[in-house]
Each structure stands twice: as C-alpha cells, then as structure tokens.
Design a protein around this motif. Structure first.
Motif, PDB file in Angstrom:
ATOM      1  N   ASP A 103       0.827  -1.208   0.000  1.00 22.45           N
ATOM      2  CA  ASP A 103       0.000   0.000   0.000  1.00 22.45           C
ATOM      3  C   ASP A 103       0.860   1.256   0.000  1.00 22.45           C
ATOM      4  N   ARG A 106       2.320   1.704  -3.458  1.00 24.77           N
ATOM      5  CA  ARG A 106       1.285   2.165  -4.391  1.00 24.77           C
ATOM      6  C   ARG A 106       0.958   3.635  -4.160  1.00 24.77           C
ATOM      7  N   ALA A 107       0.894   4.052  -2.893  1.00 26.04           N
ATOM      8  CA  ALA A 107       0.618   5.460  -2.602  1.00 26.04           C
ATOM      9  C   ALA A 107       1.761   6.354  -3.083  1.00 26.04           C
ATOM     10  N   LYS A 108       2.965   5.895  -2.951  1.00 27.27           N
ATOM     11  CA  LYS A 108       4.118   6.678  -3.429  1.00 27.27           C
ATOM     12  C   LYS A 108       4.089   6.807  -4.944  1.00 27.27           C
ATOM     13  N   GLN A 109       3.744   5.735  -5.634  1.00 25.39           N
ATOM     14  CA  GLN A 109       3.656   5.791  -7.096  1.00 25.39           C
ATOM     15  C   GLN A 109       2.546   6.729  -7.554  1.00 25.39           C
ATOM     16  N   ASP A 110       1.413   6.718  -6.873  1.00 27.74           N
ATOM     17  CA  ASP A 110       0.314   7.622  -7.230  1.00 27.74           C
ATOM     18  C   ASP A 110       0.718   9.071  -7.000  1.00 27.74           C
ATOM     19  N   PHE A 111       1.466   9.340  -5.920  1.00 23.17           N
ATOM     20  CA  PHE A 111       1.914  10.702  -5.661  1.00 23.17           C
ATOM     21  C   PHE A 111       2.871  11.166  -6.755  1.00 23.17           C
ATOM     22  N   ALA A 113       2.948  10.163  -9.776  1.00 16.62           N
ATOM     23  CA  ALA A 113       2.201  10.360 -11.019  1.00 16.62           C
ATOM     24  C   ALA A 113       1.440  11.685 -11.013  1.00 16.62           C
ATOM     25  N   LYS A 114       0.929  12.088  -9.847  1.00 15.34           N
ATOM     26  CA  LYS A 114       0.206  13.344  -9.773  1.00 15.34           C
ATOM     27  C   LYS A 114       1.132  14.549  -9.716  1.00 15.34           C
ATOM     28  N   HIS A 115       2.357  14.368  -9.278  1.00 18.77           N
ATOM     29  CA  HIS A 115       3.310  15.474  -9.145  1.00 18.77           C
ATOM     30  C   HIS A 115       4.602  15.093  -9.877  1.00 18.77           C
ATOM     31  N   ASP A 120      12.222  11.657  -7.330  1.00 13.95           N
ATOM     32  CA  ASP A 120      12.161  10.547  -6.378  1.00 13.95           C
ATOM     33  C   ASP A 120      13.112  10.766  -5.204  1.00 13.95           C
TER      34      ASP A 120
END
Length: 399
Positions: A103, A106-111, A113-115, A120
């Motif tokens: 989780d 996945r949250a890091k990847q979504d962040f 993608a949005k920014h 990294d």
C-alpha cells in the motif's frame, strides 16, 4: 454444667512420616491461637510423596545432579517456547506487513504520477525526515494537534513510564542533557518505585490475609488449605482482571476514537505487565480534550494497577505447590535460615504463611507429606462453641 462434647472432625495438614508419636508440634501462622488437641493414632496419608512427584522421582537416578538436569531441561523448554513464538508471530504478522508495504509503494507511485515535478530523491529525503521526527515523538501530520510532547501532563506520564520500567518509547529525550538526566533519574527512581510498591503491597496483604482467614473459618472444615488458597487466589485474580483490565479497557475504548475494546484491553495488559510496546498511547489522538489531566489520570492508573499486580504475584508465589522456582534449587528453604528470613516463611512469628499450616519438627528434618488427621478436642481445653477458627488452623500437640 457439663462441657459440650464435639464430634470427631477431619483436619488437613502436613506431617512427617518417620517419627514417633510425641515428636510433632503443629504451628499456625495465620491463627496463632494456643489450643492443645489430642490427635488419635489414625493417620491416613493422602499423598505418599512430596508435590511434583514426577520431577523428584529423578533423585534415585541422578542424585543431587538432578537439579542441574532439571534446569537444563527447563532452559531447552524455554528456548523452544521462544522459537515457537517466533514462528507464530511470523505467520500471523508477515502477511499484514507485506500488505502495508504494498500500500505504501502504491501510494508513493500515485503521488509521483500526480506530481511529476517532484523527483524521487526529493521525496525520499522528505520521507526520511518525517520518519525520523516520528520516531522521536514529533508528528508532521497537519491533523496532529494534541499539544506539545513535553507539557506537564505528558512529562509526568513519561516520568512514570521511566521509573516503572514500562518505557513506551513513543517520546524520548532529544537533548544530551536530557538523556543524561533520564539515566540518573531512572537510576534513583526505579529503586524508589520498588520500595513504594513493596510498602503498598505490605499494606494490601492485611486485608488479603483477613479474607483468607474468613475463607478458612467458613471452609476450613470442608477443604484442604491448598484448596482454600486456590479459592483465595482466584478471588484476587478475578478482582485484578475486572477492575484493572476489563473496566479500564471499556473506559479507554470510549475515550479513544480509534481504539476498540480489544485494543484497549491489549494496552492495559501490555502496560501493567511492563512490556510497554508503545504502539498504543492514551491521549495522543488529534484534538484530545483535557490531555494533561488525561495523562495524569493514566499515570495514577498505572501505579495502582502495578501495585495490585505485585500483590497478585505475591499471593501466587506464597502457594508452595505453584512456586516452580523451588524445583531447581538444591537447597531447601527450611535448610537455609537466611532464605527463610528473607522469604518471611520462618518460624519467628506469624506471617502471610503458606498453606495455612506450617509444620515444624523439633528434632529431625524429614520430607513433608500431606496427611488427614482425625482429631478430637482435649477434655481440659475444649474450644468455645463461638470459636469459628478452623481446626487445621489451630495449634495442636501430639501426645
């Protein structure tokens, strides 16, 4: 007026096997009432060997080395217990840990993608700072508005966790002077806490002994002292569980928004057993009302709960059949006067006692055996009808 005659009753006690009929004096620690009784020559041994017969049966094979053998066997069992616990915890917790790790990824990847403008490396640097601050008790969350960690209430709560060795670890000294002071404070505070707990338990033993006397008076003519001791222990354990685990758990479950009853009961158990994992801390939820007062109240709960826990353990270890530590000792308690003095079970005077009766052989030292003794009162020293003291708790003399 002719004295009332009493029917023959049964008294449970401990007697030595190899002795003459006039070598036994029975002494009561809980009921030091002088009563001369005539013990008829009917002795029915209900236990022909001391407690833990399977363990002591190794004496004939190994002699005095049996204590070393038992200790080695216990060490093997202990490490087996640790290893089995490791397997169980790994099986129960590893799947949830892996799910949380996925989780987070996945949250890091979504962040990212949005920014897309955030690199990294910059994100990793920020996360490292957040984790480091969180490990020191400082939250970077905007919703964390519980107040400073070193207010008076929080500081008092921290001091109590240090001197009681609970040590949650959620808040720690950050400065070097603070760390030095913490070590000195613990060095003095832990012995002071032990003295306080010992003094409080000493006072609590008075009503506990009174309750045991009442149980002896009402049940002594029906049950053995060991059975009465178990009933007494169960009453104290039940009181401990209800008033220091169940009731506080229900209170914490209502005060803490993110805790259910199991979480609250888990916190109470982990705290009173001084394990102090630090995963659940009362009063740290965002927007907690009256946080300093809440922390002070929790501090008093921990001190009172620890006192009653020590009382429960004291009553437990005063029952010789349940004290397994004597199995590994090559020196019996009655053969070491210093141990008898420190344990409070010597013959110097009345004390909390073990088993309600203490048998003393004035001539020889023999292995103690449980026995059923049929007794009748001496014609010249009959007890009063109002005397409710159980027979097994009166002093007796074999003529």
């Amino acid at each position: 007026m002719e004295k009332q005659k009493y029917i023959r009753i049964q008294s449970y006690g401990s007697m030595s096997s190899a002795r003459s009929s006039d070598d036994m004096t029975v002494h009561s620690q809980l009921f030091p009432y002088p009563k001369k009784m005539v013990v008829e020559r009917e002795i029915l041994y209900e236990e022909k060997h001391p407690p833990f017969q399977p363990l002591f049966a190794t004496t004939r094979l190994f002699g005095k080395s049996r204590f070393t053998l038992l200790l080695v066997s216990y060490i093997i069992f202990y490490f087996t217990y640790l290893i089995s616990g490791a397997f169980v915890f790994s099986a129960l917790e590893a799947p949830l840990e892996n799910q949380i790790r996925l989780d987070v990824i996945r949250a890091k990847q979504d962040f990212m993608a949005k920014h897309p403008n955030v690199t990294d490396d910059d994100l990793e640097t920020l996360l490292d700072e957040v984790v480091r601050a969180s490990n020191r008790g400082v939250s970077a969350s905007r919703n964390s508005s519980g107040g400073p960690n070193w207010s008076f209430g929080q500081s008092l709560f921290f001091s109590s966790t240090v001197v009681t060795t609970i040590g949650y670890g959620h808040v720690t000294p950050l400065s070097k002077p603070g760390k030095l002071f913490c070590m000195v404070y613990a060095l003095l505070g832990i012995p002071l806490t032990l003295v306080l707990l010992s003094a409080l338990v000493e006072r609590l033993l008075l009503p506990a002994t009174t309750m045991l006397r009442a149980l002896n008076a009402s049940l002594g003519h029906l049950y053995r002292p060991f059975t009465i001791r178990l009933v007494h222990l169960m009453i104290i354990v039940t009181t401990m569980v209800v008033f220091f685990l169940v009731v506080p758990a229900a209170i914490f479950a209502n005060l803490e928004p993110d805790w259910d009853f199991l979480d609250s009961f888990y916190y109470c158990f982990i705290s009173l057993t001084t394990i102090g994992l630090g995963d659940y801390i009362p009063g740290d939820s965002p927007g907690q009302l009256y946080r300093p007062v809440y922390k002070v109240a929790t501090t008093f709960y921990l001190l009172i709960g620890l006192t009653f826990l020590v009382l429960t353990l004291t009553v437990f270890y005063d029952i010789p059949q349940l004290n397994l530590s004597t199995v590994f000792s090559s020196v019996k308690l009655d053969e070491d006067p210093e141990k008898m003095r420190l344990s409070g079970s010597g013959m110097m005077g009345p004390g909390y006692g073990i088993g309600g009766l203490v048998m003393r052989d004035d001539y020889n030292h023999h292995d103690q055996r449980r026995s059923v003794v049929h007794i009748r009162p001496h014609l010249d020293d009959s007890p009063s009808p109002e005397d409710t003291t159980p027979v097994h708790a009166r002093d007796m003399r074999v003529h």
